[in-house]
Design a protein around this motif. Structure first.
Motif, mmCIF file in Angstrom:
data_model
loop_
_atom_site.group_PDB
_atom_site.id
_atom_site.type_symbol
_atom_site.label_atom_id
_atom_site.label_comp_id
_atom_site.label_asym_id
_atom_site.label_seq_id
_atom_site.Cartn_x
_atom_site.Cartn_y
_atom_site.Cartn_z
ATOM 1 N N VAL A 139 1.123 -1.133 -0.048
ATOM 2 C CA VAL A 139 0.172 -0.049 0.111
ATOM 3 C C VAL A 139 0.980 1.302 -0.410
ATOM 4 O O VAL A 139 1.931 1.470 -0.096
ATOM 5 N N GLU A 140 0.243 2.191 -0.277
ATOM 6 C CA GLU A 140 1.021 4.288 0.007
ATOM 7 C C GLU A 140 -0.795 4.535 0.850
ATOM 8 O O GLU A 140 -1.484 4.996 1.043
ATOM 9 N N ILE A 141 0.655 4.693 2.119
ATOM 10 C CA ILE A 141 -0.009 6.267 2.530
ATOM 11 C C ILE A 141 0.226 7.775 2.542
ATOM 12 O O ILE A 141 1.876 7.930 1.931
ATOM 13 N N ARG A 142 -0.389 8.350 1.779
ATOM 14 C CA ARG A 142 -1.217 9.695 1.501
ATOM 15 C C ARG A 142 -0.785 10.470 2.422
ATOM 16 O O ARG A 142 -1.893 11.001 2.963
ATOM 17 N N THR A 143 0.442 11.578 2.811
ATOM 18 C CA THR A 143 0.683 11.882 3.755
ATOM 19 C C THR A 143 0.831 13.410 3.404
ATOM 20 O O THR A 143 0.726 13.582 2.250
ATOM 21 N N GLU A 144 0.890 14.499 3.725
ATOM 22 C CA GLU A 144 1.639 15.895 3.385
ATOM 23 C C GLU A 144 2.481 15.862 3.379
ATOM 24 O O GLU A 144 2.649 17.161 2.496
ATOM 25 N N THR A 145 3.487 15.191 3.051
ATOM 26 C CA THR A 145 4.797 15.748 2.962
ATOM 27 C C THR A 145 4.965 14.579 1.177
ATOM 28 O O THR A 145 5.752 14.559 0.919
ATOM 29 N N GLY A 146 4.223 13.647 1.310
ATOM 30 C CA GLY A 146 4.460 12.511 0.331
ATOM 31 C C GLY A 146 3.557 11.248 -0.026
ATOM 32 O O GLY A 146 2.639 11.404 1.661
ATOM 33 N N LYS A 147 4.146 10.257 -0.190
ATOM 34 C CA LYS A 147 3.978 8.682 -0.846
ATOM 35 C C LYS A 147 4.984 8.402 0.877
ATOM 36 O O LYS A 147 6.255 8.413 0.515
ATOM 37 N N VAL A 148 4.369 7.301 1.643
ATOM 38 C CA VAL A 148 5.348 6.200 2.527
ATOM 39 C C VAL A 148 4.238 4.983 1.926
ATOM 40 O O VAL A 148 3.049 3.916 2.097
ATOM 41 N N ALA A 149 5.527 3.414 1.713
ATOM 42 C CA ALA A 149 5.376 2.352 1.348
ATOM 43 C C ALA A 149 4.926 1.915 2.327
ATOM 44 O O ALA A 149 5.572 2.013 3.249
ATOM 45 N N GLY A 150 3.851 0.674 2.470
ATOM 46 C CA GLY A 150 3.867 -0.364 3.154
ATOM 47 C C GLY A 150 3.307 -1.515 2.843
ATOM 48 O O GLY A 150 2.929 -1.383 1.927
ATOM 49 N N ILE A 151 2.856 -2.370 3.849
ATOM 50 C CA ILE A 151 2.546 -3.211 3.522
ATOM 51 C C ILE A 151 1.161 -3.517 5.008
ATOM 52 O O ILE A 151 1.430 -3.240 6.224
ATOM 53 N N ILE A 152 0.449 -4.314 4.007
ATOM 54 C CA ILE A 152 -1.169 -5.436 5.298
ATOM 55 C C ILE A 152 0.191 -6.095 5.541
ATOM 56 O O ILE A 152 -0.077 -6.896 4.694
ATOM 57 N N GLY A 153 -0.276 -6.610 7.175
ATOM 58 C CA GLY A 153 0.028 -7.636 7.027
ATOM 59 C C GLY A 153 -0.731 -8.172 9.043
ATOM 60 O O GLY A 153 -1.665 -7.430 9.233
ATOM 61 N N SER A 154 -0.064 -9.286 8.615
ATOM 62 C CA SER A 154 -1.535 -10.258 10.256
ATOM 63 C C SER A 154 -0.216 -10.904 10.973
ATOM 64 O O SER A 154 0.869 -10.802 10.561
ATOM 65 N N ILE A 155 0.000 -11.653 11.765
ATOM 66 C CA ILE A 155 0.016 -12.476 12.537
ATOM 67 C C ILE A 155 0.417 -14.013 11.748
ATOM 68 O O ILE A 155 -0.521 -13.987 9.788
ATOM 69 N N ALA A 156 1.566 -14.793 11.169
ATOM 70 C CA ALA A 156 2.244 -15.407 10.294
ATOM 71 C C ALA A 156 1.449 -16.940 10.923
ATOM 72 O O ALA A 156 1.057 -16.623 11.497
#
Length: 337
Positions: A80-97
């Protein structure tokens, strides 16, 4: 969830074609061409389903809510990408393995409250330093692929594909007997809100909505409930939760498709709605018809459409717009006689 980038792209594409470009109070994009004859609006929504940051833990993990309708099994482990005030931050939707789950837990769908977004931070302070704050919107990571000459895979084709078609039709149309509006609405996925505000702003005489609809041509579907197939033409929506097409306008579209040899499918939708559900009732109402591109894997990180369906709908609506005029409009709107 609205994309400012989409509005900027549409502005860039249409600013030289339009006599005027405005925005309604919620941010829906409205381009106008012409100033006489019936006011014809072609509409698609430019928002997409996504997420919103609701909590940041001390150890840097982000809890989120869904914005729009999601199935949890379509969410897990997506980038995913988080749309912040200063730009985009990459991440991943996770959970317990899965290694830490019992066999019974593995057999159950993971609830979204058990998921989180991981951006690689190890503290709330680090999350803040990366620019992420509660209330930031999150969307699937952008992706696009032409799988075959006819199959297109990408993020947010619901309904950026419709926006692209609206822009294309607006550019093509040279009919000086109508006032044409190209509209890209906001907040469709959370209640058709931009449809209501833009309809009030424009007060069009007729409205043509372009959206997407579930294609039932993959394994597991009930083909009676979900009859649409990729590559068999665009679908005319006969009914949804908030809309029924204007019957004369519907029949004119069917007759036009037959006359120019374009295929057409038909669909109904009991559990959802298109922007037609607001354009048909605001400001006294007006003739409305909604077309949908058959789409696989809706409300997920990637979906699939057919280029031939898109081109067929473009040809149909281009032909309709080119031949529309006051006399035809009066005939469609006449309920008696």
């Amino acid at each position: 969830m609205t994309s400012k980038k989409s509005a900027k792209f549409l502005y860039k594409e249409l600013v030289d074609q339009a006599d005027e470009i405005t925005f309604d109070g919620l941010g829906s994009f409205i381009a106008r061409k012409g100033s006489k004859g019936p006011k014809v609006a072609i509409i698609a929504h430019m928002d997409e389903v996504g997420f919103i940051v609701k909590h940041i833990s001390d150890d840097g993990f982000i809890s989120f809510d869904t914005v729009g309708s999601w199935w949890t099994q379509s969410m897990l482990n997506h980038r995913v990408e988080i749309r912040t005030e200063t730009g985009k931050v990459a991440g991943i939707i996770g959970s317990i393995a899965p290694h830490a789950l019992s066999e019974a837990d593995k057999a159950r769908p993971m609830e979204h409250d058990a998921m989180f977004i991981d951006i690689g931070a190890d503290s709330a302070e680090m999350v803040a330093e990366m620019g992420v704050a509660i209330g930031d919107f999150v969307c699937p990571e952008p992706n696009f692929a032409e799988l075959t000459p006819d199959r297109i895979l990408g993020k947010a084709l619901d309904n950026r594909a419709g926006c692209a078609l609206v822009a294309e039709l607006f550019k093509r149309c040279e009919n000086e007997e109508i006032t044409l509006y190209a509209v890209a609405t906001v907040q469709e996925e959370v209640g058709l809100r931009g449809a209501q505000t833009s309809a009030e702003a424009i007060q069009p005489d007729i409205a043509i909505v372009i959206d997407t609809m579930v294609a039932g041509d993959t394994p597991g579907f009930d083909r009676i409930k979900f009859p649409l197939k990729l590559g068999s033409g665009a679908a005319l929506a006969l009914f949804d939760k908030r809309y029924i097409p204007h019957q004369k306008l519907k029949q004119d579209m069917i007759d036009t498709a037959k006359s120019i040899g374009e295929p057409m499918q038909f669909c109904t939708m009991k559990t959802g709605a298109t922007d037609g559900g607001r354009y048909n009732v605001m400001g006294g109402g007006r003739p409305v018809v909604a077309f949908c591109l058959p789409t696989r894997y809706l409300h997920a990180n990637s979906s699939m459409i057919s280029r031939s369906d898109y081109d067929s709908l473009a040809a149909l609506l281009d032909h309709f717009l080119a031949g529309y005029h006051s006399e035809k409009h009066e005939a469609i709107c006449r309920y008696i006689g």
